[in-house]
Design an enzyme around this catalytic site. Structure first.
Site, PDB file in Angstrom:
ATOM      1  CB  SER A 134      36.074 -14.355 -50.745  1.00 26.97           C
ATOM      2  OG  SER A 134      35.466 -14.461 -52.019  1.00 26.97           O
ATOM      3  CE  LYS A 188      37.954 -17.464 -50.168  1.00 24.85           C
ATOM      4  NZ  LYS A 188      39.080 -17.959 -51.080  1.00 24.85           N
ATOM      5  CG  HIS A 191      33.429 -18.625 -50.610  1.00 24.08           C
ATOM      6  ND1 HIS A 191      34.493 -18.496 -51.496  1.00 24.08           N
ATOM      7  CD2 HIS A 191      32.771 -17.387 -50.756  1.00 24.08           C
ATOM      8  CE1 HIS A 191      34.609 -17.430 -51.961  1.00 24.08           C
ATOM      9  NE2 HIS A 191      33.635 -16.656 -51.804  1.00 24.08           N
ATOM     10  CG  ASN A 192      37.528 -20.890 -52.539  1.00 26.09           C
ATOM     11  OD1 ASN A 192      37.217 -19.891 -52.170  1.00 26.09           O
ATOM     12  ND2 ASN A 192      38.778 -20.889 -52.976  1.00 26.09           N
ATOM     13  CD  GLU A 195      34.950 -18.244 -56.102  1.00 25.64           C
ATOM     14  OE1 GLU A 195      34.858 -16.856 -55.875  1.00 25.64           O
ATOM     15  OE2 GLU A 195      36.094 -18.828 -55.979  1.00 25.64           O
TER      16      GLU A 195
HETATM   17  N1  LIG Z   1      44.897 -15.045 -56.560  1.00 31.78           N
HETATM   18  C1  LIG Z   1      43.404 -14.961 -55.933  1.00 31.78           C
HETATM   19  O1  LIG Z   1      42.652 -14.623 -56.957  1.00 31.78           O
HETATM   20  C2  LIG Z   1      43.094 -15.500 -54.671  1.00 31.78           C
HETATM   21  C3  LIG Z   1      44.065 -15.942 -53.666  1.00 31.78           C
HETATM   22  N2  LIG Z   1      44.129 -16.448 -52.651  1.00 31.78           N
HETATM   23  C4  LIG Z   1      44.989 -17.021 -51.550  1.00 31.78           C
HETATM   24  O2  LIG Z   1      45.829 -15.912 -51.135  1.00 31.78           O
HETATM   25  C5  LIG Z   1      47.283 -16.280 -51.171  1.00 31.78           C
HETATM   26  C6  LIG Z   1      48.012 -15.514 -51.990  1.00 31.78           C
HETATM   27  O3  LIG Z   1      47.508 -15.622 -53.543  1.00 31.78           O
HETATM   28  P1  LIG Z   1      48.227 -14.796 -54.784  1.00 31.78           P
HETATM   29  O4  LIG Z   1      48.533 -13.417 -54.424  1.00 31.78           O
HETATM   30  O5  LIG Z   1      47.629 -15.183 -55.840  1.00 31.78           O
HETATM   31  O6  LIG Z   1      49.704 -15.380 -54.476  1.00 31.78           O
HETATM   32  P2  LIG Z   1      50.241 -16.803 -54.674  1.00 31.78           P
HETATM   33  O7  LIG Z   1      49.501 -18.015 -54.270  1.00 31.78           O
HETATM   34  O8  LIG Z   1      50.839 -16.859 -56.371  1.00 31.78           O
HETATM   35  O9  LIG Z   1      51.649 -16.880 -54.027  1.00 31.78           O
HETATM   36  C7  LIG Z   1      52.656 -16.051 -54.180  1.00 31.78           C
HETATM   37  C8  LIG Z   1      53.264 -15.268 -53.038  1.00 31.78           C
HETATM   38  O10 LIG Z   1      53.768 -16.441 -52.070  1.00 31.78           O
HETATM   39  C9  LIG Z   1      55.029 -16.105 -51.973  1.00 31.78           C
HETATM   40  N3  LIG Z   1      55.836 -17.186 -51.328  1.00 31.78           N
HETATM   41  C10 LIG Z   1      55.768 -18.586 -51.988  1.00 31.78           C
HETATM   42  N4  LIG Z   1      56.522 -19.507 -51.073  1.00 31.78           N
HETATM   43  C11 LIG Z   1      57.094 -18.725 -50.152  1.00 31.78           C
HETATM   44  C12 LIG Z   1      57.955 -19.049 -49.175  1.00 31.78           C
HETATM   45  N5  LIG Z   1      58.463 -20.340 -49.008  1.00 31.78           N
HETATM   46  N6  LIG Z   1      58.398 -18.166 -48.169  1.00 31.78           N
HETATM   47  C13 LIG Z   1      57.878 -16.753 -48.444  1.00 31.78           C
HETATM   48  N7  LIG Z   1      56.963 -16.465 -49.508  1.00 31.78           N
HETATM   49  C14 LIG Z   1      56.435 -17.403 -50.337  1.00 31.78           C
HETATM   50  C15 LIG Z   1      55.781 -15.431 -53.093  1.00 31.78           C
HETATM   51  O11 LIG Z   1      57.018 -14.841 -52.765  1.00 31.78           O
HETATM   52  P3  LIG Z   1      58.094 -14.572 -53.809  1.00 31.78           P
HETATM   53  O12 LIG Z   1      57.529 -13.684 -54.515  1.00 31.78           O
HETATM   54  O13 LIG Z   1      59.335 -14.499 -53.144  1.00 31.78           O
HETATM   55  O14 LIG Z   1      57.955 -15.721 -54.669  1.00 31.78           O
HETATM   56  C16 LIG Z   1      54.576 -14.573 -53.563  1.00 31.78           C
HETATM   57  O15 LIG Z   1      54.574 -13.340 -52.596  1.00 31.78           O
HETATM   58  C17 LIG Z   1      46.959 -17.939 -51.660  1.00 31.78           C
HETATM   59  O16 LIG Z   1      46.954 -18.568 -50.572  1.00 31.78           O
HETATM   60  C18 LIG Z   1      45.850 -17.861 -52.601  1.00 31.78           C
HETATM   61  O17 LIG Z   1      45.304 -19.220 -52.616  1.00 31.78           O
HETATM   62  C19 LIG Z   1      42.639 -15.978 -51.988  1.00 31.78           C
HETATM   63  C20 LIG Z   1      41.804 -15.392 -52.554  1.00 31.78           C
HETATM   64  C21 LIG Z   1      41.831 -15.197 -54.144  1.00 31.78           C
HETATM   65  O1  LIG Z   2      40.152 -18.356 -53.729  1.00 31.81           O
HETATM   66  C1  LIG Z   2      39.913 -17.577 -54.722  1.00 31.81           C
HETATM   67  C2  LIG Z   2      38.524 -17.144 -54.900  1.00 31.81           C
HETATM   68  O2  LIG Z   2      37.858 -17.054 -53.961  1.00 31.81           O
HETATM   69  C3  LIG Z   2      40.842 -17.842 -55.624  1.00 31.81           C
HETATM   70  O3  LIG Z   2      40.519 -17.647 -56.970  1.00 31.81           O
HETATM   71  C4  LIG Z   2      41.450 -19.304 -55.704  1.00 31.81           C
HETATM   72  O4  LIG Z   2      42.761 -19.166 -56.188  1.00 31.81           O
HETATM   73  C5  LIG Z   2      40.771 -20.172 -56.452  1.00 31.81           C
HETATM   74  O5  LIG Z   2      41.682 -21.503 -56.559  1.00 31.81           O
HETATM   75  P1  LIG Z   2      41.417 -22.404 -57.792  1.00 31.81           P
HETATM   76  O6  LIG Z   2      42.355 -22.173 -58.880  1.00 31.81           O
HETATM   77  O7  LIG Z   2      41.297 -23.798 -57.463  1.00 31.81           O
HETATM   78  O8  LIG Z   2      39.780 -22.084 -58.391  1.00 31.81           O
END
Ligand SMILES: NC(=O)C1=CN([C@@H]2O[C@H](COP(=O)(O)OP(=O)(O)OC[C@H]3O[C@@H](n4cnc5c(N)ncnc54)[C@H](OP(=O)(O)O)[C@@H]3O)[C@@H](O)[C@H]2O)C=CC1
Ligand SMILES: O=C(CO)[C@H](O)[C@H](O)COP(=O)(O)O
Length: 375
Positions: A134, A188, A191-192, A195
């Site tokens: 997070s 988590k 937690h979300n 949030e």
């Molecule tokens: N964004 C945030 O603030 C937060 C996100 N998270 C979680 O962390 C994770 C990563 O989040 P985020 O960085 O935002 O990225 P995204 O959720 O936008 O995912 C994009 C990434 O996933 C890869 N990907 C998607 N499909 C595949 C596949 N079939 N095989 C291999 N790689 C794949 C993409 O690769 P490519 O570049 O090749 O498309 C890229 O690296 C998610 O599970 C998200 O829910 C957790 C906390 C906070």
């Molecule tokens: O995990 C998170 C923070 O802790 C990310 O922000 C997550 O992408 C939130 O998803 P959503 O769009 O459903 O609010």
């Protein structure tokens, strides 16, 4: 052709989108030689180009090279799109990992998926730690809160690494072993959900301060800044003020007034409510937040809701002075307050909903403005 590095990286990260790239940098900043890999090479190249000098990175364009670059027993953190993306990467790693190696899923997985994955990988003598991370982009880079699941054996290996990159609160790293079988992702998820409710409260406070308190966007940013100095001090309040201060480069108008107010959701809020309903636990605030997002994301439903809202008070005139002026304007003199209170509690035949609603709304504005002043 240069030699491909073998067995040199302390840890690896798969997925170089916003979370994975920042987590990899955080790991490298803390002295870990960090292997990095992304399905699409451009993201890996971008990380190395922009941040390669910040620590020891071992980039790979090929999953075989990535796995080979890790020291044994191997540890790889997956930070990719939850769901099918995660399953695809787990499969790639599991096919190449050896007994005792550890796969950490740091994405927002559904804990039921994590239970399944942990079970399947245990059958293959691999450790799987479904781990909530997070803090968004900023947290991933400078110190996230981490909720690791998985076995005790996996935790022993992960503990020093995760403690080194986690946020700190009261001198303690924000990471603790939550337990096996999806426990990390369950926490988590909750937690979300919390949030979601926090963000809904912020949105409602914004709406009240704007419509009823009559604050303009700059004034609202000041309110949130001030709240961030007191009991409400938190990341979400802090970034709300920052967001409100963003201006559109073309028009110079507040960005928040120009962007489409349509929010989607990725799942964790809905899952929290679904599980709470099943367990008979009232999470009405989270439920309302999930429903508000659902309405927000569906323009046709929103239009219908907005048509029902025609009777809502219009925003009052923009304040000409400071928030104090606004608060003074919103706070009726004691005698008139008493009169309004009695009017609203027992409306006589000649009283209409209009004036008493307005009186109540104006008092809400005063309360909001006075709490904004910390009184
Ligand atoms: N964004 C945030 O603030 C937060 C996100 N998270 C979680 O962390 C994770 C990563 O989040 P985020 O960085 O935002 O990225 P995204 O959720 O936008 O995912 C994009 C990434 O996933 C890869 N990907 C998607 N499909 C595949 C596949 N079939 N095989 C291999 N790689 C794949 C993409 O690769 P490519 O570049 O090749 O498309 C890229 O690296 C998610 O599970 C998200 O829910 C957790 C906390 C906070
Ligand atoms: O995990 C998170 C923070 O802790 C990310 O922000 C997550 O992408 C939130 O998803 P959503 O769009 O459903 O609010």
């Amino acid at each position: 052709m240069s030699e491909k590095p073998v067995g040199v990286a302390d840890i690896g990260v798969v997925g170089m989108a916003v979370m994975g790239s920042n987590l990899a940098r955080n790991l490298a900043h803390h002295g870990n030689t960090t292997a990095v890999y992304n399905r699409t090479d451009a993201k890996t190249d971008e990380l190395i180009r922009d941040h390669g000098s910040e620590g020891e990175f071992v980039p790979s364009h090929d999953i075989d090279d990535f796995v080979a670059s890790l020291k044994k027993p191997r540890v790889a953190i997956i930070m990719v799109q939850a769901g099918k993306g995660t399953d695809a990467v787990i499969e790639q790693l599991a096919d190449r990992f050896e007994p005792g190696d550890i796969i950490v899923d740091g994405g927002n997985a559904n804990f039921h998926d994590t239970i399944r994955r942990e079970h399947d990988l245990r059958e293959r003598n691999l450790n799987f730690a479904g781990t909530g991370i997070s803090g968004g982009e900023e947290g991933a880079l400078n110190g996230p809160s981490i909720m690791p699941g998985g076995s005790d054996e996996a935790w022993d290996r992960l503990k020093p690494i995760l403690e080194s990159i986690a946020a700190e609160a009261e001198g303690e790293p924000c990471v603790t072993h939550i337990g096996t079988d999806g426990a990390g992702h369950f926490v988590k998820m909750v937690h979300n959900g919390i949030e979601y409710a926090d963000m809904q409260l912020i949105a409602e406070a914004y709406d009240l301060l704007r419509r009823v308190g009559g604050h303009d966007t700059a004034g609202l940013a000041d309110v949130f800044d001030e709240w961030n100095q007191g009991d409400l001090e938190s990341y979400l309040i802090e970034i709300t003020a920052e967001v409100l201060r963003q201006q559109d480069a073309e028009t110079g108008k507040p960005l928040v007034d120009l962007i489409l107010d349509q929010a989607g959701s990725k799942g964790t809020g809905v899952w929290t409510v679904q599980n709470a309903v099943g367990l008979g636990i009232p999470v009405s605030g989270i439920g309302e937040a999930v429903f508000a997002r659902a309405v927000s994301s569906k323009p046709k439903q929103r239009e219908a809701v907005q048509a029902l809202e025609k009777g809502r008070p219009e925003p009052v005139a923009k304040p000409t002075g400071s928030r104090t002026t606004c608060a003074q304007r919103s706070t009726p003199p004691r005698s008139s307050r008493t009169r309004r209170a009695s009017t609203s509690s027992s409306p006589g035949p000649s009283s209409t909903a209009g004036p008493s609603t307005r009186a109540r709304s104006r008092r809400s504005g005063a309360r909001a403005a006075s709490s904004a002043r910390g009184s």
